[in-house]
Design an enzyme around this catalytic site. Structure first.
Site, PDB file in Angstrom:
ATOM      1  N   HIS A 154     -29.309  18.300  -8.384  1.00  0.00           N
ATOM      2  CA  HIS A 154     -30.515  17.678  -8.950  1.00  0.00           C
ATOM      3  C   HIS A 154     -30.362  16.160  -9.088  1.00  0.00           C
ATOM      4  O   HIS A 154     -31.317  15.471  -9.408  1.00  0.00           O
ATOM      5  CB  HIS A 154     -30.897  18.324 -10.284  1.00  0.00           C
ATOM      6  CG  HIS A 154     -29.905  18.122 -11.368  1.00  0.00           C
ATOM      7  ND1 HIS A 154     -28.803  18.914 -11.513  1.00  0.00           N
ATOM      8  CD2 HIS A 154     -29.820  17.194 -12.339  1.00  0.00           C
ATOM      9  CE1 HIS A 154     -28.102  18.493 -12.544  1.00  0.00           C
ATOM     10  NE2 HIS A 154     -28.689  17.443 -13.062  1.00  0.00           N
ATOM     11  N   LYS A 208     -17.795  11.893 -20.515  1.00  0.00           N
ATOM     12  CA  LYS A 208     -18.637  12.271 -21.657  1.00  0.00           C
ATOM     13  C   LYS A 208     -18.186  11.544 -22.910  1.00  0.00           C
ATOM     14  O   LYS A 208     -17.062  11.040 -22.975  1.00  0.00           O
ATOM     15  CB  LYS A 208     -18.494  13.773 -21.907  1.00  0.00           C
ATOM     16  CG  LYS A 208     -19.297  14.642 -20.954  1.00  0.00           C
ATOM     17  CD  LYS A 208     -19.336  16.066 -21.472  1.00  0.00           C
ATOM     18  CE  LYS A 208     -20.149  16.975 -20.582  1.00  0.00           C
ATOM     19  NZ  LYS A 208     -21.571  16.643 -20.527  1.00  0.00           N
ATOM     20  N   HIS A 258     -22.146  15.593  -7.447  1.00  0.00           N
ATOM     21  CA  HIS A 258     -23.175  14.551  -7.513  1.00  0.00           C
ATOM     22  C   HIS A 258     -22.691  13.182  -7.022  1.00  0.00           C
ATOM     23  O   HIS A 258     -23.365  12.510  -6.249  1.00  0.00           O
ATOM     24  CB  HIS A 258     -23.659  14.379  -8.958  1.00  0.00           C
ATOM     25  CG  HIS A 258     -24.058  15.651  -9.619  1.00  0.00           C
ATOM     26  ND1 HIS A 258     -24.940  16.530  -9.048  1.00  0.00           N
ATOM     27  CD2 HIS A 258     -23.712  16.196 -10.808  1.00  0.00           C
ATOM     28  CE1 HIS A 258     -25.124  17.564  -9.869  1.00  0.00           C
ATOM     29  NE2 HIS A 258     -24.382  17.385 -10.937  1.00  0.00           N
ATOM     30  N   LYS A 283     -25.209  24.729  -8.540  1.00  0.00           N
ATOM     31  CA  LYS A 283     -23.830  24.273  -8.578  1.00  0.00           C
ATOM     32  C   LYS A 283     -23.080  25.048  -9.663  1.00  0.00           C
ATOM     33  O   LYS A 283     -23.745  25.515 -10.604  1.00  0.00           O
ATOM     34  CB  LYS A 283     -23.765  22.780  -8.847  1.00  0.00           C
ATOM     35  CG  LYS A 283     -24.038  22.404 -10.303  1.00  0.00           C
ATOM     36  CD  LYS A 283     -23.580  21.026 -10.641  1.00  0.00           C
ATOM     37  CE  LYS A 283     -23.418  20.892 -12.126  1.00  0.00           C
ATOM     38  NZ  LYS A 283     -23.100  19.585 -12.615  1.00  0.00           N
TER      39      LYS A 283
HETATM   40  P1  NDP Z   1     -26.484  31.332 -18.608  1.00  0.00           P
HETATM   41  O1  NDP Z   1     -25.228  32.076 -18.882  1.00  0.00           O
HETATM   42  O2  NDP Z   1     -27.213  30.691 -19.720  1.00  0.00           O
HETATM   43  O3  NDP Z   1     -27.533  32.335 -17.932  1.00  0.00           O
HETATM   44  C1  NDP Z   1     -27.158  33.225 -16.937  1.00  0.00           C
HETATM   45  C2  NDP Z   1     -28.299  34.174 -16.622  1.00  0.00           C
HETATM   46  O4  NDP Z   1     -27.812  35.109 -15.662  1.00  0.00           O
HETATM   47  C3  NDP Z   1     -28.819  34.964 -17.793  1.00  0.00           C
HETATM   48  O5  NDP Z   1     -30.222  34.995 -17.704  1.00  0.00           O
HETATM   49  C4  NDP Z   1     -28.264  36.358 -17.537  1.00  0.00           C
HETATM   50  O6  NDP Z   1     -29.098  37.350 -18.004  1.00  0.00           O
HETATM   51  C5  NDP Z   1     -28.272  36.406 -16.042  1.00  0.00           C
HETATM   52  N1  NDP Z   1     -27.363  37.430 -15.500  1.00  0.00           N
HETATM   53  C6  NDP Z   1     -26.034  37.543 -15.687  1.00  0.00           C
HETATM   54  N2  NDP Z   1     -25.573  38.620 -15.021  1.00  0.00           N
HETATM   55  C7  NDP Z   1     -26.646  39.174 -14.393  1.00  0.00           C
HETATM   56  C8  NDP Z   1     -26.821  40.299 -13.538  1.00  0.00           C
HETATM   57  N3  NDP Z   1     -25.788  41.066 -13.154  1.00  0.00           N
HETATM   58  N4  NDP Z   1     -28.062  40.560 -13.075  1.00  0.00           N
HETATM   59  C9  NDP Z   1     -29.108  39.802 -13.435  1.00  0.00           C
HETATM   60  N5  NDP Z   1     -29.004  38.719 -14.228  1.00  0.00           N
HETATM   61  C10 NDP Z   1     -27.791  38.418 -14.706  1.00  0.00           C
HETATM   62  O7  NDP Z   1     -26.132  30.314 -17.448  1.00  0.00           O
HETATM   63  P2  NDP Z   1     -26.842  28.893 -17.129  1.00  0.00           P
HETATM   64  O8  NDP Z   1     -28.302  29.083 -17.157  1.00  0.00           O
HETATM   65  O9  NDP Z   1     -26.249  27.845 -17.969  1.00  0.00           O
HETATM   66  O10 NDP Z   1     -26.339  28.580 -15.640  1.00  0.00           O
HETATM   67  C11 NDP Z   1     -26.883  29.225 -14.486  1.00  0.00           C
HETATM   68  C12 NDP Z   1     -26.402  28.470 -13.245  1.00  0.00           C
HETATM   69  O11 NDP Z   1     -26.893  27.145 -13.272  1.00  0.00           O
HETATM   70  C13 NDP Z   1     -24.875  28.325 -13.141  1.00  0.00           C
HETATM   71  O12 NDP Z   1     -24.526  28.373 -11.788  1.00  0.00           O
HETATM   72  C14 NDP Z   1     -24.610  26.934 -13.692  1.00  0.00           C
HETATM   73  O13 NDP Z   1     -23.434  26.385 -13.183  1.00  0.00           O
HETATM   74  C15 NDP Z   1     -25.835  26.214 -13.171  1.00  0.00           C
HETATM   75  N6  NDP Z   1     -26.184  24.998 -13.928  1.00  0.00           N
HETATM   76  C16 NDP Z   1     -26.467  25.076 -15.263  1.00  0.00           C
HETATM   77  C17 NDP Z   1     -26.833  23.953 -15.969  1.00  0.00           C
HETATM   78  C18 NDP Z   1     -27.193  24.020 -17.411  1.00  0.00           C
HETATM   79  O14 NDP Z   1     -27.471  22.956 -17.990  1.00  0.00           O
HETATM   80  N7  NDP Z   1     -27.208  25.182 -18.033  1.00  0.00           N
HETATM   81  C19 NDP Z   1     -26.911  22.611 -15.300  1.00  0.00           C
HETATM   82  C20 NDP Z   1     -26.627  22.646 -13.892  1.00  0.00           C
HETATM   83  C21 NDP Z   1     -26.279  23.807 -13.256  1.00  0.00           C
HETATM   84  P3  NDP Z   1     -28.736  38.148 -19.345  1.00  0.00           P
HETATM   85  O15 NDP Z   1     -28.630  37.128 -20.401  1.00  0.00           O
HETATM   86  O16 NDP Z   1     -29.898  39.039 -19.454  1.00  0.00           O
HETATM   87  O17 NDP Z   1     -27.439  38.828 -19.046  1.00  0.00           O
END
Ligand code: NDP
Length: 466
Positions: A169, A333, A231, A139
């Site tokens: 989730h 929140k 959700h 999401k």
């Molecule tokens: P982050 O910004 O923490 O992580 C994003 C990841 O994407 C990093 O590992 C980054 O790698 C990688 N990335 C970015 N650009 C590229 C690219 N061009 N090629 C390969 N890898 C790439 O985001 P989140 O983990 O917080 O969120 C991820 C997803 O999950 C989103 O859709 C978010 O909405 C969803 N989500 C997140 C939650 C949370 O609690 N964090 C909860 C529910 C959903 P690098 O750092 O090496 O650039």
């Protein structure tokens, strides 16, 4: 499923939720023979990846969990054989070429920023995917009905709908099955589960957590997009759905879709959405003695985004069963009390025999989500004067799965069961339902109210049993 490929392996979601879920799933012996590969744009060494796995799997190995001896051995072996691949998923051909090197069938988990996931899917080609590939999307799924539709079309050009897992989730197995078990296995409840007998349904998800350094995501989303659009509408649909013939994904997800297709914010599609929704933002306060700053002064927040941290919409399901019954969806929140439940409030009895005194409150059923509980509020006689009615609560715990929510989601993906995944048409419907409210907020037609962090929300907002 043979290999789980996590794109965005260095990200927050992967470290905090996804890998711990994978760890629990494997250590409990419920994911035999799985290989795990992480990919990200950073140049991570094998040691960095192993360190991340060790940290994320620690919880699965802690005593008191549901791990089995075989599962623990399996987890150690999965970790040892797991590797990290540096990859720009948006570069044409890069992801496809990488997937060709992985042992199939593959589940590709897009734990990436939404725009990157979309771009990655756009540059992928059907012929690059190993047979049986499943695509797992996080999401938010799109940012409007239109963009969700476009993303659905891109995904449909790659794999069949039943191989696309749009993760919610909240739709963990326990939540979904507990509501369905309660409703459809008890003759007592289902005949009264309609607008003849039910006055309103509230679906409440109040958190005591504030922003917790998540401004980058949350300040763009707000309570409406973060919680209600996805959700809470999905949970509402399970509370409101017609009894499915089976627990197969087609029957269940079709029943969910029928509810969402019939739903509007406000009594009809013509109702002014501004009158059927409210929004508010927290100001400084304290939660359990912990000071919480004003939302607007939190790091990374831009006041121009005009983000709400508490939202409420009144949805109506316009069909025979539910016509006229408000479904009030609320989430926020930095509230003083954590509250995660659906509250079903019944209509008053048609006539209370004259002579009874004391409490005369409506019958209420509370279905708690995390912890999974069931509480029925009834008025009964006594103790003491038998003419006096008192309120009592019948309470029980409901089953919960020892897997973490992401473990439950992943189990469905790895077993090839899309039951708990959001179907493409319903992802679009959820946006269609809430878009009029979001537009009214954006236009300023719905004032932004305020509440102190640690309070129960703005003074005039009340929910059942506040
Ligand atoms: P982050 O910004 O923490 O992580 C994003 C990841 O994407 C990093 O590992 C980054 O790698 C990688 N990335 C970015 N650009 C590229 C690219 N061009 N090629 C390969 N890898 C790439 O985001 P989140 O983990 O917080 O969120 C991820 C997803 O999950 C989103 O859709 C978010 O909405 C969803 N989500 C997140 C939650 C949370 O609690 N964090 C909860 C529910 C959903 P690098 O750092 O090496 O650039």
């Amino acid at each position: 499923m043979k290999t789980l490929v996590i794109l965005g392996a260095s990200g927050d979601l992967t470290g905090r939720l996804l890998l711990p879920g994978v760890g629990r799933l494997i250590s409990s012996g419920r994911a035999a023979g799985l290989a795990l590969v992480g990919a990200g744009s950073d140049d991570w060494s094998p040691e960095q990846w192993q360190e991340r796995l060790t940290g994320s799997f620690a919880d699965a190995l802690a005593p008191g969990g549901q791990s089995t001896a075989g599962g623990i051995k399996e987890l150690a072996s999965v970790q040892k054989n797991s590797h990290y691949q540096q990859l720009d998923v948006t570069a044409p051909g890069a992801l496809g070429a990488f997937l060709a090197t992985v042992e199939g069938p593959v589940a590709v988990y897009f734990a990436l920023p939404p725009a990157i996931s979309q771009k990655a899917c756009e540059v992928l080609k059907k012929q690059e995917l190993p047979a049986g590939t499943r695509l797992v999307m996080e999401k938010p799924f799109g940012s409007s009905a239109e963009s969700a539709h476009a993303l659905n079309e891109t995904l449909a050009s790659l794999v069949a709908e039943d191989h696309i897992h749009r993760v919610d989730h909240f739709l963990g197995k326990s939540t979904v099955l507990n509501i369905m078990g309660l409703r459809f296995a008890n003759r007592l409840l289902e005949p009264l589960w309609n607008g003849e007998h039910i006055a309103k349904v509230e679906i409440i998800f109040d958190e005591d957590l504030a922003l917790e350094n998540r401004a980058r995501y949350y300040d763009q989303a707000g309570a409406g997009r973060d919680m209600i659009q996805s959700h809470l509408l999905q949970i509402m649909a399970i509370v409101a759905m017609e009894p499915p013939a089976t627990l197969g994904e087609t029957d269940v997800r079709s029943s969910i879709a029928a509810v969402l297709r019939a739903s509007t914010v406000g009594r009809t599609a013509d109702t002014d959405p501004g009158t059927a929704s409210r929004r508010a933002r927290y100001t400084s306060g304290a939660i359990e003695g912990r000071p919480v700053p004003d939302y607007l002064s939190e790091e990374g927040v831009d006041p121009v985004n005009d983000t709400e941290t508490l939202a409420e919409v009144e949805v109506f399901v316009n069909n025979w069963r539910w016509a006229g019954v408000p479904f009030i969806l609320r989430s926020g929140k930095a509230l003083g009390r954590t509250r995660k439940e659906a509250v079903i409030t019944y209509k008053p009895v048609p006539h209370l025999p004259v002579g009874f005194t004391g409490t005369d409150s409506p019958t209420r059923l509370h279905i708690g989500f995390g912890p999974e509980t069931l509480t029925l509020d009834l008025d009964v006689n006594g103790p003491g004067d038998l003419f006096t009615l008192d309120r009592v609560q019948l309470e029980t715990d409901l089953a919960s799965d020892p897997l973490l929510p992401y473990g439950e989601v992943l189990e469905g993906v790895l077993n090839g069961d899309p039951l708990l995944s959001v179907r493409g048409d319903t992802a679009e419907e959820c946006w269609r339902i809430v878009e009029p409210a979001f537009a009214a907020w954006k236009s300023g037609a719905v004032p932004m109210e305020e509440y102190a962090a640690g309070s129960t929300g703005p003074a005039n907002w009340t929910t059942s049993n506040d």
